[in-house]
Design a protein around this motif. Structure first.
Motif, PDB file in Angstrom:
ATOM      1  N   TRP A 129     -17.117 -10.473  -1.280  1.00 23.08           N
ATOM      2  CA  TRP A 129     -16.245  -9.738  -2.213  1.00 23.08           C
ATOM      3  C   TRP A 129     -15.203  -8.910  -1.461  1.00 23.08           C
ATOM      4  N   HIS A 130     -15.580  -8.334  -0.350  1.00 22.56           N
ATOM      5  CA  HIS A 130     -14.624  -7.536   0.438  1.00 22.56           C
ATOM      6  C   HIS A 130     -13.511  -8.425   1.010  1.00 22.56           C
ATOM      7  N   VAL A 131     -13.847  -9.651   1.352  1.00 22.94           N
ATOM      8  CA  VAL A 131     -12.803 -10.600   1.776  1.00 22.94           C
ATOM      9  C   VAL A 131     -11.818 -10.825   0.625  1.00 22.94           C
ATOM     10  N   LEU A 132     -12.366 -11.048  -0.567  1.00 24.89           N
ATOM     11  CA  LEU A 132     -11.536 -11.250  -1.754  1.00 24.89           C
ATOM     12  C   LEU A 132     -10.649 -10.041  -2.022  1.00 24.89           C
ATOM     13  N   MET A 133     -11.215  -8.851  -1.934  1.00 26.38           N
ATOM     14  CA  MET A 133     -10.438  -7.623  -2.143  1.00 26.38           C
ATOM     15  C   MET A 133      -9.278  -7.534  -1.154  1.00 26.38           C
ATOM     16  N   ARG A 134      -9.572  -7.770   0.113  1.00 26.35           N
ATOM     17  CA  ARG A 134      -8.529  -7.624   1.142  1.00 26.35           C
ATOM     18  C   ARG A 134      -7.451  -8.698   1.005  1.00 26.35           C
ATOM     19  N   ASN A 135      -7.838  -9.873   0.542  1.00 19.64           N
ATOM     20  CA  ASN A 135      -6.822 -10.905   0.292  1.00 19.64           C
ATOM     21  C   ASN A 135      -5.747 -10.374  -0.653  1.00 19.64           C
ATOM     22  N   GLY A 136      -6.195  -9.736  -1.723  1.00 16.24           N
ATOM     23  CA  GLY A 136      -5.247  -9.193  -2.688  1.00 16.24           C
ATOM     24  C   GLY A 136      -4.465  -8.016  -2.148  1.00 16.24           C
ATOM     25  N   MET A 137      -5.154  -7.124  -1.445  1.00 13.53           N
ATOM     26  CA  MET A 137      -4.506  -5.918  -0.931  1.00 13.53           C
ATOM     27  C   MET A 137      -3.417  -6.230   0.080  1.00 13.53           C
ATOM     28  N   ASN A 138      -3.531  -7.364   0.744  1.00  9.73           N
ATOM     29  CA  ASN A 138      -2.540  -7.739   1.757  1.00  9.73           C
ATOM     30  C   ASN A 138      -1.353  -8.519   1.181  1.00  9.73           C
ATOM     31  N   LYS A 139      -1.369  -8.797  -0.114  1.00 12.82           N
ATOM     32  CA  LYS A 139      -0.226  -9.452  -0.751  1.00 12.82           C
ATOM     33  C   LYS A 139       0.937  -8.470  -0.879  1.00 12.82           C
ATOM     34  N   ASP A 140       2.148  -9.002  -0.836  1.00 12.01           N
ATOM     35  CA  ASP A 140       3.348  -8.157  -0.949  1.00 12.01           C
ATOM     36  C   ASP A 140       4.209  -8.665  -2.099  1.00 12.01           C
ATOM     37  N   PHE A 141       4.250  -7.886  -3.181  1.00  9.82           N
ATOM     38  CA  PHE A 141       5.111  -8.214  -4.314  1.00  9.82           C
ATOM     39  C   PHE A 141       6.169  -7.129  -4.495  1.00  9.82           C
ATOM     40  N   SER A 142       6.689  -6.606  -3.397  1.00  5.11           N
ATOM     41  CA  SER A 142       7.736  -5.585  -3.476  1.00  5.11           C
ATOM     42  C   SER A 142       9.033  -6.210  -3.991  1.00  5.11           C
ATOM     43  N   TRP A 143       9.977  -5.357  -4.366  1.00  5.04           N
ATOM     44  CA  TRP A 143      11.189  -5.824  -5.038  1.00  5.04           C
ATOM     45  C   TRP A 143      12.183  -6.520  -4.113  1.00  5.04           C
ATOM     46  N   SER A 144      12.051  -6.369  -2.804  1.00  3.02           N
ATOM     47  CA  SER A 144      13.093  -6.878  -1.901  1.00  3.02           C
ATOM     48  C   SER A 144      13.272  -8.391  -2.024  1.00  3.02           C
ATOM     49  N   ALA A 145      12.165  -9.135  -2.137  1.00  2.00           N
ATOM     50  CA  ALA A 145      12.272 -10.600  -2.240  1.00  2.00           C
ATOM     51  C   ALA A 145      12.945 -11.001  -3.555  1.00  2.00           C
ATOM     52  N   SER A 146      12.571 -10.340  -4.650  1.00  2.00           N
ATOM     53  CA  SER A 146      13.194 -10.633  -5.946  1.00  2.00           C
ATOM     54  C   SER A 146      14.684 -10.303  -5.915  1.00  2.00           C
ATOM     55  N   ALA A 147      15.031  -9.188  -5.303  1.00  2.00           N
ATOM     56  CA  ALA A 147      16.439  -8.786  -5.232  1.00  2.00           C
ATOM     57  C   ALA A 147      17.268  -9.822  -4.479  1.00  2.00           C
ATOM     58  N   ARG A 148      16.709 -10.391  -3.418  1.00  2.00           N
ATOM     59  CA  ARG A 148      17.448 -11.416  -2.670  1.00  2.00           C
ATOM     60  C   ARG A 148      17.680 -12.649  -3.545  1.00  2.00           C
ATOM     61  N   GLU A 149      16.686 -13.008  -4.381  1.00  2.00           N
ATOM     62  CA  GLU A 149      16.863 -14.157  -5.286  1.00  2.00           C
ATOM     63  C   GLU A 149      17.964 -13.890  -6.302  1.00  2.00           C
TER      64      GLU A 149
END
Length: 492
Positions: free
Chosen positions: A449-469
């Motif tokens: 479960w801790h592996v699963l948690m860290r997988n999510g925590m390490n994702k990056d959905f910040s606005w910079s990628a969307s702004a470039r699109e």
């Protein structure tokens, strides 16, 4: 490029939903990329401005029976973004943005028509942008006006429009007589333009006249071109599929991160999860659940209580769900049957289910940090933000595979250690219950479960990628307009 956002709400000035978060965050991300960005909003009663200054004293807006006179005030520059507010107290100095608990304001067509015209006129004085980026039906008349009433206005000759759909379920439907009232040409009342089953449809007007149409996730851009999710406008969207795309909303990690969150009991990170246990105890205390329940998995919900959000599925299996070895905490308000359902369950299972019928930002943060899982079984979800917040907090999402939920959550595979959550496709209470049981089973293996948690925590959905699109779309439109303008000059 100069981009002007036109929207009916935006944080920190006005908010009823996720649209406001986008309008508060995306312009900042675009400014950080070097664009010049302005934002136009109505000045509502709830709009608080520290030092307002009038920048346009009078704008004349024609109506059928008279002229209306609006003004423009500035809210200053924030993170490189200039904010302007259309001031017309008769329309906007009200308790609600769009209506009262009894329903929408009957003059919403006039309110947002005045807003749209005032934005266009104000831009002639404050700076005509390369692109007007409009959001939802309240600003849908901007692309309509530019292609009709303002079609020959030289000020807008090189202006493009991008229109973003945040939710196809809200379209701005009004009787035909609003067209002459708003000084719009009668020929707009045609099936190929704004007519929709005998009514005038503002959203349809934007889908017909905007240069480019976006929505807030890839999956949702595909779904709204189908009968199930298109709300009657799927044919319009399919007809211009080449200029329809989905760009996933980002999130503001300055506000939603367990490493900096001011509302939670303890900070934590992917490399140090100790604080999450304290957050769990704090959450249980906030909902009046004994601390001894901390040994059980806690599922959190923060939502509007409505069928669109999947609460009809929860109601189908509520009593069986309540008997699982878990705790369920819910925060939200909405349709009375679902409020009553949660209240009944909390009385029947006082140590396992708790509800707060309200919206409380501090409690929402506590749920994200203190819960082990987050449930979002939506019928449809254009983007969704809470599942993305949940990933960052190590609170594993359980979602239905629709719209942005499908785009952002990868199914967990314990054998490979890959994935970020649990999801189901069939819209049924049985599918929801089965998926919750799978998540509860996975929770028993805490190492995995801790592996699963860290997988999510390490994702990056910040606005910079969307702004470039979005920047790529703006640039494409500028090049297209330049090519058209060049051809017109050569023809002359």
């Amino acid at each position: 490029m100069h981009i002007a956002f036109v929207a009916s709400e935006g944080v920190p000035f006005s908010k009823t939903g996720g649209l406001a978060d986008v309008v508060g965050a995306l312009p900042r991300a675009l400014a950080a990329l070097g664009h010049q960005v302005s934002v136009y909003l109505p000045r509502y009663r709830q709009t608080k401005l520290a030092d307002p200054a009038t920048v346009v004293r009078s704008i004349t807006v024609p109506f059928d029976d008279e002229y209306r006179f609006a003004s423009v005030v500035t809210g200053g520059t924030h993170s490189g973004v200039r904010f302007y507010f259309i001031e017309y107290p008769e329309f906007f100095d009200r308790d609600g943005l769009y209506g009262t608990p009894a329903g929408d304001y009957p003059d919403n067509a006039e309110r947002f028509a005045l807003f749209s015209r005032a934005v266009l006129e104000a831009s002639k004085i404050l700076g005509v942008p390369h692109v007007f980026h409009c959001h939802d039906w309240q600003s849908a008349l901007v692309p309509v006006l530019l292609k009709t009433v303002y079609a020959d206005d030289p000020a807008f000759r090189e202006v493009s429009t991008v229109f973003t759909i945040h939710n196809m379920g809200y379209q701005g439907l009004f009787p035909p007589e609003v067209l002459p009232l708003l000084m719009l040409p009668w020929d707009l009342f045609a099936m190929s333009k704004m007519e929709f089953f005998g009514q005038v449809n503002f959203l349809k007007g934007a889908l017909v006249y905007a240069d480019y149409v976006t929505t807030v996730s890839k999956k949702y851009s595909q779904e709204i071109q189908t009968t199930e999710y298109g709300f009657g406008l799927e044919g319009v969207l399919r007809g211009r599929a080449a200029t329809v795309t989905g760009i996933l909303n980002g999130v503001d990690y300055e506000e939603w991160s367990p490493q900096t969150d001011k509302f939670i009991a303890a900070k934590y990170s992917p490399t140090d999860l100790v604080g999450k246990a304290r957050c769990k105890l704090d959450l249980l205390e906030a909902f009046g659940i004994p601390a001894s329940a901390a040994k059980l998995p806690v599922i959190g919900i923060v939502s509007r209580f409505a069928a669109q959000k999947g609460f009809d599925l929860i109601s189908q299996v509520a009593d069986r769900l309540a008997r699982e070895e878990m705790v369920l905490v819910a925060l939200g308000a909405g349709d009375k049957p679902y409020e009553e359902m949660f209240t009944r369950l909390s009385l029947q299972f006082p140590h396992g289910i708790a509800v707060k019928v309200a919206y409380d930002n501090a409690i929402a943060h506590k749920i994200e940090a203190g819960a082990d899982m987050f449930l979002m079984p939506s019928r449809y979800e254009p983007c969704g933000l809470n599942q993305i917040y949940s990933l960052k907090y190590g609170t594993v999402p359980i979602v239905r595979a629709t719209g942005g939920l499908d785009d952002t959550i990868e199914p967990w595979d314990a054998r490979t250690g890959k994935g970020t959550g649990f999801k189901f496709t069939e819209y049924s209470g049985e599918a929801l219950l089965l998926t919750v049981k799978q998540a509860l089973q996975a929770y028993r293996d805490q190492t995995s479960w801790h592996v699963l948690m860290r997988n999510g925590m390490n994702k990056d959905f910040s606005w910079s990628a969307s702004a470039r699109e979005y920047g790529k779309i703006y640039e494409r439109l500028r090049l297209t307009h330049g090519a058209v303008a060049g051809a017109e000059k050569r023809a002359v």
